[in-house]
Write an enzyme that holds these catalytic residues in place. Structure first.
Site, PDB file in Angstrom:
ATOM      1  N   GLY A  29       0.826  -1.191   0.000  1.00  0.00           N
ATOM      2  CA  GLY A  29       0.000   0.000   0.000  1.00  0.00           C
ATOM      3  C   GLY A  29       0.857   1.237   0.000  1.00  0.00           C
ATOM      4  N   ASN A 103      -6.439  -5.249   6.862  1.00  0.00           N
ATOM      5  CA  ASN A 103      -6.144  -5.648   5.486  1.00  0.00           C
ATOM      6  C   ASN A 103      -7.250  -6.600   5.054  1.00  0.00           C
ATOM      7  OD1 ASN A 103      -3.644  -7.851   3.975  1.00  0.00           O
ATOM      8  ND2 ASN A 103      -5.013  -6.399   3.001  1.00  0.00           N
ATOM      9  N   TYR A 240       1.436 -12.370  -7.451  1.00  0.00           N
ATOM     10  CA  TYR A 240       1.527 -10.930  -7.662  1.00  0.00           C
ATOM     11  C   TYR A 240       1.779 -10.119  -6.398  1.00  0.00           C
ATOM     12  CZ  TYR A 240       0.052  -6.159  -8.679  1.00  0.00           C
ATOM     13  OH  TYR A 240       0.005  -4.794  -8.777  1.00  0.00           O
ATOM     14  N   SER A 281       6.936  -7.739 -11.188  1.00  0.00           N
ATOM     15  CA  SER A 281       6.302  -8.967 -10.697  1.00  0.00           C
ATOM     16  C   SER A 281       6.415 -10.123 -11.692  1.00  0.00           C
ATOM     17  CB  SER A 281       4.851  -8.702 -10.310  1.00  0.00           C
ATOM     18  OG  SER A 281       4.222  -7.956 -11.302  1.00  0.00           O
ATOM     19  N   ASP A 342       4.482 -12.094 -18.081  1.00  0.00           N
ATOM     20  CA  ASP A 342       3.848 -11.245 -17.072  1.00  0.00           C
ATOM     21  C   ASP A 342       3.133 -12.141 -16.063  1.00  0.00           C
ATOM     22  OD1 ASP A 342       3.178  -8.972 -15.737  1.00  0.00           O
ATOM     23  OD2 ASP A 342       1.898  -8.142 -17.300  1.00  0.00           O
ATOM     24  N   CYS A 379     -12.825  -9.310  -7.412  1.00  0.00           N
ATOM     25  CA  CYS A 379     -12.467  -9.735  -6.053  1.00  0.00           C
ATOM     26  C   CYS A 379     -13.298  -8.931  -5.059  1.00  0.00           C
ATOM     27  CB  CYS A 379     -10.991  -9.479  -5.808  1.00  0.00           C
ATOM     28  SG  CYS A 379     -10.504  -9.836  -4.096  1.00  0.00           S
ATOM     29  N   CYS A 430      -8.008 -19.387  -2.111  1.00  0.00           N
ATOM     30  CA  CYS A 430      -9.084 -18.710  -2.843  1.00  0.00           C
ATOM     31  C   CYS A 430      -8.597 -18.497  -4.263  1.00  0.00           C
ATOM     32  CB  CYS A 430      -9.417 -17.361  -2.203  1.00  0.00           C
ATOM     33  SG  CYS A 430     -10.675 -16.456  -3.148  1.00  0.00           S
ATOM     34  N   CYS A 433     -11.398 -15.228  -8.423  1.00  0.00           N
ATOM     35  CA  CYS A 433     -11.345 -14.333  -9.578  1.00  0.00           C
ATOM     36  C   CYS A 433     -10.916 -15.083 -10.844  1.00  0.00           C
ATOM     37  CB  CYS A 433     -10.409 -13.164  -9.304  1.00  0.00           C
ATOM     38  SG  CYS A 433      -8.799 -13.692  -8.706  1.00  0.00           S
TER      39      CYS A 433
END
Ligand code: SF4
Length: 454
Positions: A29, A103, A240, A281, A342, A379, A430, A433
């Protein structure tokens, strides 16, 4: 995504420890940062918009004294980047005052906000959690457990109240949270890289539904909620979000990403002259791809690391050059068949511009390889991906995406390949997405819940 940190260390400079902990969590962040301390029961918080070193200096840190501290780095989405939403937030309730850093994203924040029935100072769902704890007359441990029981969605939380540091993970464990030890002093952090920086040793990950309390009477851990199945740690952390040197359940993220690249090379081989990453990344997966395919690795694209999320827009005539704010290709790509690796493609606009830039620089072929499956659904647990309408792969075939980004060829890593690369049981992850299978109820009004992502 946000970063959280907490420490109880009566003999140490807890604000300075938090500062360094947050420095290690800056990647989670960049829009605001804050530290709250507790000195003999009195809570003080300093928070502001900006990066950790912009918010704190020697003078402000030395004014933050206490036995306990928590810290937070915040990533917000549209409309959420306001001072009032910077954390840790302080909430004065009927039973106690709570400082809290969060978070994750709740999926039932609107309902809880209605129930609380009083105006809150911020628009973030995090204050809902603080208010539930602050208004509960029960002892702190019960008050936090009661609050945990009411939350749906993602919450890795650190807090201070009643001269106690508390930290917990929701029953699914969407976001990481680890417990460490600095000598005898307990430390909690989003990622192990923050423990490393302050010299703390990792004890273990908090379990989904687990609550840790550190007060005058020592450290207590309580399984406050029954874990939901095997848990649901966000798979995006692996390819990521998390810093490469972080360990998730003993697995170093860099190694997992290298394995993703190796697997991708096996699943989608291509004859080429150079493998280059989209930095940063995509780098470990590109290393893995190059190694497995026996194709030389090149930096290829140079990234300007000083470009933040917001910058002054170039004038109309320069718009096409916008991508060059961030990337510029090396001359060695000229005439080469390139593999560009990527970590993910969400909207596709950056990938399209990079492919074009490489062709403009003289590349003969540009083969795009992605170290995750197509992102097809939003998400609700704290990552601002995009709405489904904006996701290039949500309603398109791989060939249609290839055409849209202008690549010579395009391949994604399979879900099985990604899961195996994490070296973690797939049932504990999880992947909603990527699969549209959400581990919780999800709100009908998706846009409303995405606006306050932390
Ligand atoms: S939906 Fe995707 S980004 Fe969100 S928590 Fe699940 S895996 Fe992570």
């Amino acid at each position: 995504m946000c970063g959280v940190f907490g420490v109880r260390a009566p003999e140490r400079d807890v604000a300075r420890l938090s500062y360094f902990g947050l420095y290690a969590l800056q990647h989670r962040g960049q829009e605001s940062a804050g530290i709250a301390v507790c000195e003999d029961g009195r809570l003080t918080a300093l928070r502001d918009l900006g990066l950790v070193p912009q918010v704190f200096d020697e003078r402000s840190l030395s004014g933050l004294r206490g036995q306990l501290a928590i810290g937070h780095t915040r990533y917000s989405t549209t409309g959420g980047n306001a001072w009032a939403n910077a954390q840790p937030l302080l909430h004065h309730g009927r039973a106690r005052t709570v400082a809290l850093g969060h978070n994750g994203n709740l999926v039932n924040a609107a309902a809880l906000r209605d129930e609380i029935g009083k105006p809150l100072a911020s628009s973030s769902d995090s204050e809902v959690i603080a208010a539930l704890i602050a208004d509960d007359d029960a002892p702190l441990e019960d008050a936090v457990a009661n609050a945990m029981n009411r939350l749906e969605g993602a919450a890795s939380v650190v807090g201070l109240a009643d001269e106690t540091l508390f930290a917990f993970r929701d029953a699914h464990g969407f976001r990481p949270l680890v417990l460490g030890r600095l000598g005898d002093d307990p430390v909690v952090a989003s990622e192990t890289c923050a423990l490393d920086l302050v010299g703390a040793e990792l004890v273990r990950e908090l379990e989904p539904g687990e609550l840790v309390l550190a007060g005058r009477d020592g450290l207590r851990t309580v399984q406050a909620l029954e874990p939901a199945g095997e848990g649901a740690l966000c798979i995006f952390e692996f390819f990521y979000l998390a810093r490469p040197d972080t360990r998730l359940d003993g697995v170093e993220v860099h190694g997992a990403r290298v394995r993703m690249g190796e697997r991708l090379a096996a699943e989608a081989p291509v004859d080429a002259d150079l493998v280059l990453p989209i930095p940063d990344s995509g780098t470990p997966a590109a290393i893995g791809f190059a190694r497995a395919a026996g194709i030389p690795f090149s930096e290829g694209l140079i990234k300007n690391r000083y470009v933040g999320r917001t910058f002054i827009q170039p004038e109309q005539g320069m718009r096409e050059q916008g991508i060059r704010m961030k990337f510029n290709p090396l001359a060695e790509v000229e005439g080469k068949r390139l593999v560009v690796v990527d970590d993910s493609i969400v909207r596709g606009s950056t990938t399209r511009q990079i492919v074009q830039m490489l062709f403009d620089a003289g590349a003969a072929e540009v083969h795009v390889r992605v170290s995750s499956p197509p992102v097809v659904s939003p998400c609700f647990y704290g990552i601002d991906l995009a709405s489904e309408d904006e996701m290039i792969a949500a309603h398109s075939t791989v060939e249609e995406v290839r055409e849209a980004i202008g690549a010579t060829s395009l391949a994604y890593l399979s879900l099985g390949g990604l899961e195996e690369s994490t070296a973690r049981p797939a049932e504990g992850l999880c992947r909603a997405c990527l699969t549209r299978e959400y581990p919780t109820r999800v709100p009908a009004n998706a846009a409303k819940l995405r606006f306050e992502t932390v």
